[in-house]
Structures are given as C-alpha cells and as structure tokens.
Design a protein around this motif. Structure first.
Motif, mmCIF file in Angstrom:
data_model
loop_
_atom_site.group_PDB
_atom_site.id
_atom_site.type_symbol
_atom_site.label_atom_id
_atom_site.label_comp_id
_atom_site.label_asym_id
_atom_site.label_seq_id
_atom_site.Cartn_x
_atom_site.Cartn_y
_atom_site.Cartn_z
ATOM 1 N N ILE A 58 44.986 5.427 17.226
ATOM 2 C CA ILE A 58 43.722 5.756 16.550
ATOM 3 C C ILE A 58 42.786 4.553 16.544
ATOM 4 C CG2 ILE A 58 42.706 6.437 14.337
ATOM 5 C CD1 ILE A 58 45.316 7.981 13.778
ATOM 6 N N SER A 59 43.365 3.343 16.528
ATOM 7 C CA SER A 59 42.529 2.148 16.494
ATOM 8 C C SER A 59 41.692 1.980 17.759
ATOM 9 C CB SER A 59 43.407 0.903 16.307
ATOM 10 O OG SER A 59 44.152 0.607 17.484
ATOM 11 N N ILE A 60 42.125 2.576 18.874
ATOM 12 C CA ILE A 60 41.391 2.409 20.140
ATOM 13 C C ILE A 60 39.993 3.035 20.060
ATOM 14 C CG2 ILE A 60 41.374 2.965 22.612
ATOM 15 C CD1 ILE A 60 44.453 2.759 22.529
ATOM 16 N N PRO A 61 39.863 4.336 19.682
ATOM 17 C CA PRO A 61 38.500 4.877 19.541
ATOM 18 C C PRO A 61 37.723 4.216 18.408
ATOM 19 C CG PRO A 61 40.124 6.491 18.821
ATOM 20 C CD PRO A 61 40.869 5.403 19.503
ATOM 21 N N PHE A 62 38.392 3.836 17.319
ATOM 22 C CA PHE A 62 37.712 3.162 16.212
ATOM 23 C C PHE A 62 37.110 1.843 16.679
ATOM 24 C CE2 PHE A 62 39.135 6.393 13.643
ATOM 25 C CZ PHE A 62 39.036 6.158 12.284
ATOM 26 N N MET A 92 46.525 2.774 2.396
ATOM 27 C CA MET A 92 47.569 3.378 3.222
ATOM 28 C C MET A 92 47.120 3.656 4.653
ATOM 29 S SD MET A 92 50.208 3.407 1.418
ATOM 30 C CE MET A 92 51.242 4.354 2.511
ATOM 31 N N GLY A 93 45.842 3.533 4.925
ATOM 32 C CA GLY A 93 45.349 3.909 6.250
ATOM 33 C C GLY A 93 45.097 5.402 6.294
ATOM 34 N N LEU A 130 35.202 -1.420 8.912
ATOM 35 C CA LEU A 130 36.071 -1.385 10.094
ATOM 36 C C LEU A 130 36.992 -2.591 10.257
ATOM 37 C CD1 LEU A 130 36.952 0.549 12.057
ATOM 38 C CD2 LEU A 130 35.009 0.079 13.500
ATOM 39 N N PRO A 131 36.552 -3.824 9.985
ATOM 40 C CA PRO A 131 37.512 -4.935 10.126
ATOM 41 C C PRO A 131 38.771 -4.749 9.287
ATOM 42 C CG PRO A 131 35.288 -5.790 10.011
ATOM 43 C CD PRO A 131 35.188 -4.318 9.731
ATOM 44 N N ILE A 139 44.588 -2.951 9.047
ATOM 45 C CA ILE A 139 45.657 -2.034 8.615
ATOM 46 C C ILE A 139 46.364 -1.462 9.845
ATOM 47 C CG2 ILE A 139 46.151 0.162 7.445
ATOM 48 C CD1 ILE A 139 43.710 -0.431 5.647
ATOM 49 N N PHE A 140 45.582 -1.018 10.814
ATOM 50 C CA PHE A 140 46.145 -0.386 12.012
ATOM 51 C C PHE A 140 46.953 -1.378 12.851
ATOM 52 C CE2 PHE A 140 42.501 2.960 12.254
ATOM 53 C CZ PHE A 140 43.054 3.624 11.176
ATOM 54 N N TRP A 141 46.456 -2.599 12.994
ATOM 55 C CA TRP A 141 47.052 -3.553 13.918
ATOM 56 C C TRP A 141 48.109 -4.449 13.276
ATOM 57 C CZ3 TRP A 141 41.754 -5.391 16.326
ATOM 58 C CH2 TRP A 141 41.281 -4.398 17.201
#
Length: 315
Positions: free
Chosen positions: A30-34, A18-19, A81-82, A87-89
C-alpha cells in the motif's frame, strides 16, 4: 510488565497509530501508491509555484490563488504522509499526544483553507466572466491578499477549538488509534467521557465551512453558466468555459473525495474499517496530487511554460 496499550490512564503521553486495520500485512504494498501520490503532489505543486513565479504573464489573481492552493496542498499532504509511511515501512506507530493534536489541527485547518481558496477562485472566475471590465479594478493585488488572509484566519480560528477540546477529555480505555493519522473523531472516541461538545462542534465546522463554501461556489457557477450560455456563438461559449474548467475540476476533486470520506465516516458501521481509513487518506492525498495535474494540463500558459522549461534543458 503491564500492557502499555491497554491500561488505566487519564492523560496518555503517547498514542499508537495502527495504520490500516486488517491490512497490516499489505502495508508495504500500500505504501507504493501512497509514496507515488506524495511525490507527484510535492513535485507538481512546487512546479506550479516555480512557473507562476518565473512567468510574468501569470501574475494575476487566478494564479495567485493557485499558488495559495499549491502551498496548502503541500502542507496538507506533508502533515500526514511522512508519519503514515513510517508506519508502513518501519512499524513506527507511536506518536506523542501533543504531536497527535498538532497533526489533527493541521489537517482541519488546512482542509478548511483549501475549501476557502476554492471559494476565492470561484469569485475570481465569476468576476472575470460576468464582469470582465471590472476584474482588474475589483481583484487588485491588495484585495487578493486580503481575501487570502481572511480565508487563512477563518480556517485557523475555526480549527483551533478542536485540539483543545480533545485535550480536555480523559482517556482511560486505550491509546490505540485504528488509523494512519490522528483523525479527530478517531481520537475523541477513545475518551471515557461524554464527547458531545466535540461532536457538535465538528458538525458545526462542517456545515459552516463546507456547507457555506459549496453554497457560494454553486451560486457563483450558476451565474457563470448563465453568462456563458448567453454568449452569441458556440466558440465563444466553449472558449469562456475553458477558462474555468480547471477550477471546476479542482472543486470536484476536493468535494467529491470529501463527500465519500464523510459518508464512510457517517455510515461507518456499514463499511469495513480499512475502507473508511483508506477513504480518509484519499480525501487528504488525492486533491493535492490532482490539482497541479489539472491546472498544468488545462491551463495553456502553464503548459507552454513547462514545455519551454524542458525544451531549454534539453538543448
């Protein structure tokens, strides 16, 4: 058509990640800092490996262990992380059951390896400071390889039962995992069976690995501090302490993030689920980012070699 996420099944072929629950609308932000953390971790650890390989003066036990730590950090960050970013993108939430168990194994295995290598680095600092005349004869290249291999085997063996136990349980409630990756407890909580074997084994691994490692590091640094404070001058004490300051910072980065993650998991009913998921990601992503920064800034040989590299490119 029946809802594939909530159906009666015993062995699901896929899970749905689910993220970060409750923060789905902010996934892109949130994906930017990750992503930034991952880029820093990958570039920083590859830089450490490159510099140690190229600089002959860094071919000693401390930097061999640092290279092992860099490789472990690269694998640990890349294991989660990939998929998290997908999931985020791309809203790519589905993951095969076997892939989920593999990810779980890599997380547990390489986390235990990292803890073991930090112990090996504490041993190196103990011998170098408390028994400097015996350092080169005690920590030979062969001994360093044996210690590294022992830490790898310990981690691989102790992590191996975790995915096998998870595969044994029947999953008849749901295949939705409220997480960004396949965390052990998040998966086995979905089982419609008594999972006390998985829970107790997880606790055993935590106490056997983290507990013993922290104890060994604490004993090593007690002896190191005693040796430092017995030195006659303040300059000598400061100079000696600087030789282990980077390792001490790496220990704090790893075990403090681990402690926060464990506390939010243990007392999860007192904190929001999204906070627990974020802390689990911090535990796995922040140390791989911080370790090359800590060693790059605080280790003169690495910093000087890095400056020479960029200066040479500039000319």
């Amino acid at each position: 058509m029946a809802d594939s996420n909530k159906t009666d099944f015993t062995n699901p072929s896929t899970f749905i990640l689910m993220g970060i629950p409750g923060l789905e609308a902010a996934h892109i932000w949130i994906s930017i800092p990750f992503c930034t953390i991952y880029i820093i971790a990958v570039s920083g650890n590859f830089t450490i490996l490159f510099i140690v390989k190229m600089e002959q003066s860094l071919h000693d036990p401390m930097y061999y262990f640092l290279c092992m730590l860099a490789i472990i950090d690269l694998v640990l960050a890349t294991s989660i992380l990939p998929k998290t970013l997908s999931i985020f993108w791309f809203n790519s939430r589905e993951i095969y059951f076997s892939a989920c168990l593999t990810q779980m194994y890599f997380i547990h295995c390489f986390s235990a390896m990292e803890s073991g290598i930090l112990v090996a680095m504490a041993l190196d600092r103990y011998v170098a400071i408390c028994h400097p005349l015996r350092h080169s004869t005690t920590l030979t290249d062969t001994m360093v390889a044996k210690i590294g291999l022992a830490m790898v085997l310990r981690a691989c063996i102790l992590a191996l039962p975790t995915p096998f136990l998870a595969r044994l349980w029947p999953y008849c409630r749901t295949n939705i995992i409220p997480h960004t990756h396949c965390e052990h407890i998040a998966i086995v909580k979905l089982a419609c069976a008594n999972i006390y074997v998985s829970s107790y084994y997880g606790l055993f691994v935590v106490f056997f690995v983290t507990g013993l490692d922290v104890l060994f590091i604490a004993v090593s640094y007690t002896q190191i501090l005693r040796a430092i404070f017995s030195l006659p001058t303040k300059d000598a004490r400061l100079k000696t302490f600087r030789t282990c300051s980077s390792h001490f910072c790496a220990i704090l980065a790893f075990y403090i993030s681990s402690l926060f993650s464990s506390l939010t998991h243990r007392y999860g009913h007192y904190v929001a689920l999204h906070f627990h998921v974020l802390m689990a990601n911090v535990y796995l992503l922040v140390p791989p980012m911080l370790n090359p920064i800590i060693y790059g800034v605080s280790t003169k040989q690495i910093w000087d070699r890095l400056l020479r590299l960029f200066t040479h490119k500039g000319t």
